[in-house]
Design an enzyme around this catalytic site. Structure first.
Site, short mmCIF file in Angstrom:
data_model
loop_
_atom_site.label_atom_id
_atom_site.label_comp_id
_atom_site.label_asym_id
_atom_site.label_seq_id
_atom_site.Cartn_x
_atom_site.Cartn_y
_atom_site.Cartn_z
N LYS A 134 0.82 -1.21 -0.16
CA LYS A 134 0.05 0.02 0.08
C LYS A 134 1.00 1.15 -0.08
O LYS A 134 0.62 2.40 0.66
CB LYS A 134 -0.84 0.14 1.11
CG LYS A 134 -2.03 -1.17 1.01
CD LYS A 134 -2.82 -1.06 2.38
CE LYS A 134 -3.85 -2.30 2.35
NZ LYS A 134 -3.46 -3.47 2.75
N ARG A 135 2.03 1.26 -0.86
CA ARG A 135 2.72 2.55 -0.90
C ARG A 135 1.99 3.50 -1.77
O ARG A 135 1.20 3.23 -2.77
CB ARG A 135 4.07 2.06 -1.64
CG ARG A 135 5.02 1.10 -0.86
CD ARG A 135 5.34 1.63 0.46
NE ARG A 135 6.33 0.69 1.31
CZ ARG A 135 5.92 -0.01 2.26
NH1 ARG A 135 4.92 0.06 2.93
NH2 ARG A 135 6.97 -0.89 2.81
#
Length: 279
Positions: free
Chosen positions: A97-98
């Site tokens: 989830k960057r």
């Protein structure tokens, strides 16, 4: 040259069934498996899951946070797990989830999507809070290396609607702008594009036409979180064949017995396959 992500995912699902198993070494699960809460326990758990399901599951989704919690030793285990998944001929979808801008996002992309990186996965999750266009270069790199990107669109947590269903100046929901961007990136791809969406398996049916995505939809929350494969057609309608249901605790809690892990995973895969083909 590596085949496009959509092609490889379609082949894996066709051969092994439509199920993504989350590799989430939660401390409570380590306890359940009678393993120590350290890097050695982490390795036995995570690699044990992959070894048990290596020949039967299409996609594994390691949750990076549970590895990062053990520092450099945990990251070393994650590298081994990603290598195990590749060796098994399955798809690795790293849940990181960057989301960032410019050179920082480029560095994340290089770490997780570039050939030669020890942390490279077949696909990753990204968070679009800073705007979907910040992922243009990331999607380019993923496509270049035959990898994929899944953008958070509609998640199941109760805090999500305030942002994801908010309206833009153009009158569209934020989730719809994410869908529009992903669909545009996937235009013309056969059988599927390399940009997918993350849409929770427990949300209320959204007023969105996912059929135009031409990409994969990761649907976490199947099993212990309350989502059922049979409910997917009510959420996704005609786009259900695009859905990749994801289960974690429902499968992992069956361990450490490999046969028990395989039984639960097979049951969920069979039910998911049936739901994806429901008229």
């Amino acid at each position: 040259m590596t085949a496009p992500y959509g092609e490889r995912l379609t082949a894996a699902v066709g051969e092994r069934g439509a199920l993504c198993v989350g590799v989430d070494p939660h401390p409570g699960l380590l306890d359940r498996w009678d393993l120590p809460r350290d890097a050695a326990g982490l390795e036995r758990f995570a690699r044990g899951v992959v070894a048990a399901l290596a020949e039967t599951v299409a996609v594994f989704k390691p949750q990076s946070a549970f590895f990062e919690a053990y520092g450099s030793a945990g990251i070393a285990v994650l590298e081994l797990v990603l290598a195990d998944i590749a060796q098994a001929g399955a798809i690795s979808l790293l849940d990181v989830k960057r989301g960032d801008i410019g050179s920082t996002m480029d560095a994340y992309a290089a770490a997780y999507l570039a050939d030669g990186s020890t942390l490279a996965a077949d696909a990753i999750t990204v968070s679009p809070y800073l705007g979907v266009e910040t992922f243009a270069a990331t999607a380019d790199l993923a496509e270049k290396h035959g990898r994929g990107v899944y953008v958070l669109a509609l998640t199941s947590n109760p805090e999500a609607p305030a942002q994801q269903q908010a309206r833009t100046a153009a009158g569209l929901s934020v989730a719809e702008t994410v869908l529009d961007w992903a669909a545009a990136r996937n235009t013309g791809a056969v059988p599927l594009g390399s940009v997918g969406l993350v849409v929770g398996a427990t949300i209320e049916p959204p007023d969105l036409d996912f059929t135009r995505l031409n990409g994969s939809i990761l649907a976490p929350g199947v099993g212990a979180q309350g989502g059922e494969p049979e409910h997917l057609p009510a959420i996704f309608g005609a786009a259900t064949p695009l859905v990749l249901p994801s289960a974690s605790r429902e499968v992992l809690a069956a361990g450490p017995d490999p046969d028990a892990l395989r039984r639960v995973a097979k049951s969920l895969a069979d039910r998911s396959n049936a739901a994806r083909t429901t008229p």
